[in-house]
Write a protein that holds these residues in place. Sequence first.
Motif, PDB file in Angstrom:
ATOM      1  N   ARG A 121      11.417  -9.142  11.064  1.00  0.00           N
ATOM      2  CA  ARG A 121      11.810 -10.217  11.979  1.00  0.00           C
ATOM      3  C   ARG A 121      10.621 -10.812  12.722  1.00  0.00           C
ATOM      4  O   ARG A 121      10.689 -11.925  13.233  1.00  0.00           O
ATOM      5  CB  ARG A 121      12.834  -9.724  13.006  1.00  0.00           C
ATOM      6  CG  ARG A 121      14.203  -9.480  12.416  1.00  0.00           C
ATOM      7  CD  ARG A 121      15.176  -9.133  13.501  1.00  0.00           C
ATOM      8  NE  ARG A 121      15.151  -7.682  13.666  1.00  0.00           N
ATOM      9  CZ  ARG A 121      15.698  -7.035  14.672  1.00  0.00           C
ATOM     10  NH1 ARG A 121      16.290  -7.679  15.644  1.00  0.00           N
ATOM     11  NH2 ARG A 121      15.647  -5.729  14.726  1.00  0.00           N
ATOM     12  N   PHE A 122       9.535 -10.058  12.792  1.00  0.00           N
ATOM     13  CA  PHE A 122       8.333 -10.505  13.485  1.00  0.00           C
ATOM     14  C   PHE A 122       7.254 -10.997  12.525  1.00  0.00           C
ATOM     15  O   PHE A 122       6.113 -11.226  12.921  1.00  0.00           O
ATOM     16  CB  PHE A 122       7.776  -9.372  14.351  1.00  0.00           C
ATOM     17  CG  PHE A 122       8.702  -8.975  15.457  1.00  0.00           C
ATOM     18  CD1 PHE A 122       8.706  -9.650  16.660  1.00  0.00           C
ATOM     19  CD2 PHE A 122       9.603  -7.935  15.277  1.00  0.00           C
ATOM     20  CE1 PHE A 122       9.578  -9.299  17.675  1.00  0.00           C
ATOM     21  CE2 PHE A 122      10.477  -7.571  16.283  1.00  0.00           C
ATOM     22  CZ  PHE A 122      10.465  -8.260  17.493  1.00  0.00           C
ATOM     23  N   GLY A 123       7.594 -11.129  11.255  1.00  0.00           N
ATOM     24  CA  GLY A 123       6.660 -11.647  10.275  1.00  0.00           C
ATOM     25  C   GLY A 123       5.882 -10.596   9.510  1.00  0.00           C
ATOM     26  O   GLY A 123       5.039 -10.934   8.682  1.00  0.00           O
ATOM     27  N   PHE A 124       6.144  -9.321   9.771  1.00  0.00           N
ATOM     28  CA  PHE A 124       5.498  -8.270   8.980  1.00  0.00           C
ATOM     29  C   PHE A 124       6.122  -8.274   7.591  1.00  0.00           C
ATOM     30  O   PHE A 124       7.318  -8.494   7.440  1.00  0.00           O
ATOM     31  CB  PHE A 124       5.687  -6.896   9.633  1.00  0.00           C
ATOM     32  CG  PHE A 124       4.877  -6.708  10.885  1.00  0.00           C
ATOM     33  CD1 PHE A 124       3.604  -6.162  10.826  1.00  0.00           C
ATOM     34  CD2 PHE A 124       5.378  -7.073  12.121  1.00  0.00           C
ATOM     35  CE1 PHE A 124       2.847  -5.982  11.978  1.00  0.00           C
ATOM     36  CE2 PHE A 124       4.636  -6.910  13.276  1.00  0.00           C
ATOM     37  CZ  PHE A 124       3.366  -6.362  13.201  1.00  0.00           C
ATOM     38  N   GLU A 125       5.306  -8.031   6.590  1.00  0.00           N
ATOM     39  CA  GLU A 125       5.771  -8.018   5.206  1.00  0.00           C
ATOM     40  C   GLU A 125       5.345  -6.730   4.530  1.00  0.00           C
ATOM     41  O   GLU A 125       4.276  -6.198   4.819  1.00  0.00           O
ATOM     42  CB  GLU A 125       5.166  -9.199   4.433  1.00  0.00           C
ATOM     43  CG  GLU A 125       5.518 -10.550   4.996  1.00  0.00           C
ATOM     44  CD  GLU A 125       4.769 -11.680   4.297  1.00  0.00           C
ATOM     45  OE1 GLU A 125       3.865 -11.402   3.478  1.00  0.00           O
ATOM     46  OE2 GLU A 125       5.095 -12.838   4.578  1.00  0.00           O
ATOM     47  N   LYS A 126       6.178  -6.288   3.591  1.00  0.00           N
ATOM     48  CA  LYS A 126       5.781  -5.150   2.759  1.00  0.00           C
ATOM     49  C   LYS A 126       4.574  -5.560   1.932  1.00  0.00           C
ATOM     50  O   LYS A 126       4.465  -6.714   1.514  1.00  0.00           O
ATOM     51  CB  LYS A 126       6.926  -4.710   1.846  1.00  0.00           C
ATOM     52  CG  LYS A 126       8.047  -4.026   2.604  1.00  0.00           C
ATOM     53  CD  LYS A 126       9.065  -3.473   1.646  1.00  0.00           C
ATOM     54  CE  LYS A 126      10.192  -4.472   1.502  1.00  0.00           C
ATOM     55  NZ  LYS A 126      11.269  -4.035   0.643  1.00  0.00           N
ATOM     56  N   GLN A 127       3.684  -4.620   1.706  1.00  0.00           N
ATOM     57  CA  GLN A 127       2.493  -4.902   0.910  1.00  0.00           C
ATOM     58  C   GLN A 127       2.870  -5.131  -0.541  1.00  0.00           C
ATOM     59  O   GLN A 127       3.940  -4.753  -0.992  1.00  0.00           O
ATOM     60  CB  GLN A 127       1.502  -3.739   1.018  1.00  0.00           C
ATOM     61  CG  GLN A 127       0.939  -3.575   2.412  1.00  0.00           C
ATOM     62  CD  GLN A 127       0.091  -4.766   2.825  1.00  0.00           C
ATOM     63  OE1 GLN A 127      -0.910  -5.060   2.207  1.00  0.00           O
ATOM     64  NE2 GLN A 127       0.513  -5.465   3.861  1.00  0.00           N
ATOM     65  N   GLU A 128       1.948  -5.725  -1.260  1.00  0.00           N
ATOM     66  CA  GLU A 128       2.157  -5.981  -2.678  1.00  0.00           C
ATOM     67  C   GLU A 128       2.416  -4.669  -3.404  1.00  0.00           C
ATOM     68  O   GLU A 128       1.863  -3.633  -3.031  1.00  0.00           O
ATOM     69  CB  GLU A 128       0.912  -6.640  -3.265  1.00  0.00           C
ATOM     70  CG  GLU A 128       0.615  -7.996  -2.686  1.00  0.00           C
ATOM     71  CD  GLU A 128      -0.653  -8.582  -3.263  1.00  0.00           C
ATOM     72  OE1 GLU A 128      -0.984  -8.281  -4.425  1.00  0.00           O
ATOM     73  OE2 GLU A 128      -1.299  -9.341  -2.549  1.00  0.00           O
ATOM     74  N   PRO A 129       3.233  -4.699  -4.457  1.00  0.00           N
ATOM     75  CA  PRO A 129       3.423  -3.482  -5.256  1.00  0.00           C
ATOM     76  C   PRO A 129       2.075  -2.970  -5.758  1.00  0.00           C
ATOM     77  O   PRO A 129       1.195  -3.745  -6.097  1.00  0.00           O
ATOM     78  CB  PRO A 129       4.293  -3.954  -6.425  1.00  0.00           C
ATOM     79  CG  PRO A 129       4.945  -5.205  -5.932  1.00  0.00           C
ATOM     80  CD  PRO A 129       3.979  -5.828  -4.961  1.00  0.00           C
ATOM     81  N   GLY A 130       1.923  -1.684  -5.733  1.00  0.00           N
ATOM     82  CA  GLY A 130       0.677  -1.088  -6.171  1.00  0.00           C
ATOM     83  C   GLY A 130      -0.319  -0.858  -5.050  1.00  0.00           C
ATOM     84  O   GLY A 130      -1.370  -0.270  -5.257  1.00  0.00           O
ATOM     85  N   VAL A 131      -0.013  -1.338  -3.837  1.00  0.00           N
ATOM     86  CA  VAL A 131      -0.861  -1.072  -2.673  1.00  0.00           C
ATOM     87  C   VAL A 131      -0.208   0.058  -1.904  1.00  0.00           C
ATOM     88  O   VAL A 131       0.965  -0.020  -1.548  1.00  0.00           O
ATOM     89  CB  VAL A 131      -1.001  -2.324  -1.774  1.00  0.00           C
ATOM     90  CG1 VAL A 131      -1.791  -2.003  -0.523  1.00  0.00           C
ATOM     91  CG2 VAL A 131      -1.663  -3.457  -2.551  1.00  0.00           C
ATOM     92  N   TYR A 132      -0.953   1.116  -1.673  1.00  0.00           N
ATOM     93  CA  TYR A 132      -0.381   2.308  -1.065  1.00  0.00           C
ATOM     94  C   TYR A 132      -1.083   2.658   0.227  1.00  0.00           C
ATOM     95  O   TYR A 132      -2.271   2.378   0.393  1.00  0.00           O
ATOM     96  CB  TYR A 132      -0.499   3.499  -2.021  1.00  0.00           C
ATOM     97  CG  TYR A 132       0.198   3.250  -3.340  1.00  0.00           C
ATOM     98  CD1 TYR A 132       1.565   3.452  -3.463  1.00  0.00           C
ATOM     99  CD2 TYR A 132      -0.508   2.801  -4.437  1.00  0.00           C
ATOM    100  CE1 TYR A 132       2.207   3.209  -4.662  1.00  0.00           C
ATOM    101  CE2 TYR A 132       0.115   2.552  -5.638  1.00  0.00           C
ATOM    102  CZ  TYR A 132       1.475   2.750  -5.744  1.00  0.00           C
ATOM    103  OH  TYR A 132       2.113   2.504  -6.929  1.00  0.00           O
ATOM    104  N   SER A 133      -0.366   3.255   1.114  1.00  0.00           N
ATOM    105  CA  SER A 133      -0.939   3.815   2.329  1.00  0.00           C
ATOM    106  C   SER A 133      -1.342   5.255   2.017  1.00  0.00           C
ATOM    107  O   SER A 133      -0.512   6.053   1.590  1.00  0.00           O
ATOM    108  CB  SER A 133       0.107   3.784   3.457  1.00  0.00           C
ATOM    109  OG  SER A 133      -0.397   4.388   4.596  1.00  0.00           O
TER     110      SER A 133
END
Length: 140
Positions: A121-133
């Motif tokens: 809701r605040f503009g945060f997006e899931k990272q691209e597939p294949g990008v891991y924490s």
Amino acid sequence: MPIRQVDTLNDAQLARLTELFQDLWWTPGRQLADVRGAVAHSSVVIALVDEEADDRLAGFCRLLTDFTYRAMLYDVVIAPDYRGQGLGKRLIGAVIAHPQLAAVDAIALNCAGDLIPFYERFGFEKQEPGVYSLLRKKIT
């Protein structure tokens, strides 16, 4: 209930934050001295305090940043007795509107899957597939 935003914590608020950490899945076992150090060495601290309850800590987050390219949001917490009152929205809104973070290209965070819709809701997006924490814990 008058809630005020502050950027530093007093001793009572640091003790309260340490107590709040004990009940969170990512922070159990944190000790006051370590919490004090983490807060002191954070680039930006945003806390919400209840003026009617002797400035009792109601919400908290902190960020580490280079103030240009990246900022990492940590330890977002609303005290259980203050949840459901819009303070989480207020806290994240304060992060996004913070003048010291205005030039930062991206703010990142890690969260549990059930909180993704809140942050989106605040503009945060899931990272691209294949990008891991990735995480490397201190070896004891």
